[in-house]
Design a protein around this motif. Structure first.
Motif, mmCIF file in Angstrom:
data_model
loop_
_atom_site.group_PDB
_atom_site.id
_atom_site.type_symbol
_atom_site.label_atom_id
_atom_site.label_comp_id
_atom_site.label_asym_id
_atom_site.label_seq_id
_atom_site.Cartn_x
_atom_site.Cartn_y
_atom_site.Cartn_z
ATOM 1 N N ILE A 64 0.844 -1.202 0.000
ATOM 2 C CA ILE A 64 0.000 0.000 0.000
ATOM 3 C C ILE A 64 0.879 1.251 0.000
ATOM 4 O O ILE A 64 0.571 2.238 -0.681
ATOM 5 N N LEU A 65 1.975 1.206 0.738
ATOM 6 C CA LEU A 65 2.903 2.340 0.732
ATOM 7 C C LEU A 65 3.490 2.541 -0.669
ATOM 8 O O LEU A 65 3.629 3.676 -1.133
ATOM 9 N N GLY A 66 3.808 1.434 -1.341
ATOM 10 C CA GLY A 66 4.312 1.518 -2.712
ATOM 11 C C GLY A 66 3.272 2.099 -3.652
ATOM 12 O O GLY A 66 3.587 2.949 -4.493
ATOM 13 N N LEU A 67 2.049 1.651 -3.512
ATOM 14 C CA LEU A 67 0.952 2.160 -4.340
ATOM 15 C C LEU A 67 0.789 3.666 -4.138
ATOM 16 O O LEU A 67 0.700 4.431 -5.112
ATOM 17 N N ALA A 68 0.786 4.102 -2.890
ATOM 18 C CA ALA A 68 0.643 5.529 -2.594
ATOM 19 C C ALA A 68 1.830 6.319 -3.152
ATOM 20 O O ALA A 68 1.651 7.413 -3.698
ATOM 21 N N TRP A 69 3.042 5.744 -3.041
ATOM 22 C CA TRP A 69 4.230 6.441 -3.525
ATOM 23 C C TRP A 69 4.200 6.616 -5.040
ATOM 24 O O TRP A 69 4.460 7.705 -5.555
ATOM 25 N N PHE A 70 3.874 5.543 -5.771
ATOM 26 C CA PHE A 70 3.812 5.652 -7.233
ATOM 27 C C PHE A 70 2.727 6.636 -7.660
ATOM 28 O O PHE A 70 2.919 7.420 -8.600
ATOM 29 N N TYR A 86 12.104 15.189 -3.941
ATOM 30 C CA TYR A 86 12.003 14.950 -2.503
ATOM 31 C C TYR A 86 11.332 13.614 -2.166
ATOM 32 O O TYR A 86 11.904 12.822 -1.414
ATOM 33 N N PRO A 87 10.152 13.326 -2.703
ATOM 34 C CA PRO A 87 9.587 12.000 -2.415
ATOM 35 C C PRO A 87 10.391 10.870 -3.069
ATOM 36 O O PRO A 87 10.410 9.751 -2.558
ATOM 37 N N TRP A 88 11.081 11.184 -4.168
ATOM 38 C CA TRP A 88 11.895 10.131 -4.791
ATOM 39 C C TRP A 88 13.044 9.746 -3.867
ATOM 40 O O TRP A 88 13.326 8.568 -3.699
ATOM 41 N N ILE A 89 13.709 10.722 -3.268
ATOM 42 C CA ILE A 89 14.810 10.423 -2.350
ATOM 43 C C ILE A 89 14.312 9.578 -1.180
ATOM 44 O O ILE A 89 14.935 8.573 -0.809
ATOM 45 N N VAL A 130 15.010 16.568 -14.155
ATOM 46 C CA VAL A 130 14.168 17.769 -13.995
ATOM 47 C C VAL A 130 14.465 18.509 -12.698
ATOM 48 O O VAL A 130 13.992 19.627 -12.507
ATOM 49 N N SER A 131 15.239 17.916 -11.812
ATOM 50 C CA SER A 131 15.523 18.526 -10.513
ATOM 51 C C SER A 131 16.422 19.739 -10.678
ATOM 52 O O SER A 131 17.307 19.773 -11.516
ATOM 53 N N ARG A 132 16.194 20.680 -9.829
ATOM 54 C CA ARG A 132 17.009 21.897 -9.873
ATOM 55 C C ARG A 132 17.908 21.999 -8.651
ATOM 56 O O ARG A 132 18.291 23.081 -8.257
ATOM 57 N N LEU A 133 18.215 20.868 -8.033
ATOM 58 C CA LEU A 133 19.110 20.872 -6.860
ATOM 59 C C LEU A 133 20.546 20.987 -7.288
ATOM 60 O O LEU A 133 20.966 20.590 -8.299
#
Length: 133
Positions: A64-70, A86-89, A130-133
């Motif tokens: 369920i955590l994986g489902l929510a993350w995707f 941020y959520p990817w990290i 796409v990140s601007r870090l």
């Protein structure tokens, strides 16, 4: 501006992740993994992984955590791509924990879980682009 193919690739990866996580959620909640074709041997065995105490994180099924993350990643990508870093990290750190748990603690891997982990890692290519870090 990102190319159309990058957008399509990220969306497809997200959708595949959602489908995989949905299937894993169904299997986890119905406890049907013990009879599936994913149980190849004692090491490649989705049933062993899904029925382990590590299949839940603070009581919530990991699927369920994986489902929510995707779903979150897809939603953020559609709204504001730059913040997906941020959520990817956080997700990749959790994937590292899950891989460690499967290999070192459970001593079994789930093909579907591993596929979702690989998809999450590959999504990082696009997120970093796409990140601007």
């Amino acid at each position: 501006m990102l190319s159309r193919s990058i957008n399509i690739a990220f969306v497809l990866l997200s959708i595949i992740g959602i489908i995989l996580s949905s299937y894993l959620t169904y299997e986890t909640l119905t406890a049907t993994f013990n009879t599936g074709y994913c149980n190849i041997n004692s090491y490649v065995n989705c049933g062993t992984v899904a029925s382990s105490p590590y299949s839940r994180f603070f009581g919530i099924p990991v699927a369920i955590l994986g489902l929510a993350w995707f779903a979150l990643m897809l939603g953020l990508w559609m709204i504001k791509k730059e913040v997906t870093i941020y959520p990817w990290i956080i997700g990749v750190m959790f994937v590292g924990y899950l891989i460690y748990t499967e290999v070192e603690l459970i001593h079994a891997i789930c093909i579907y879980c591993t596929t979702a982990h690989i998809i999450a890692l590959v999504m990082g290519y696009f997120v970093l682009k796409v990140s601007r870090l």
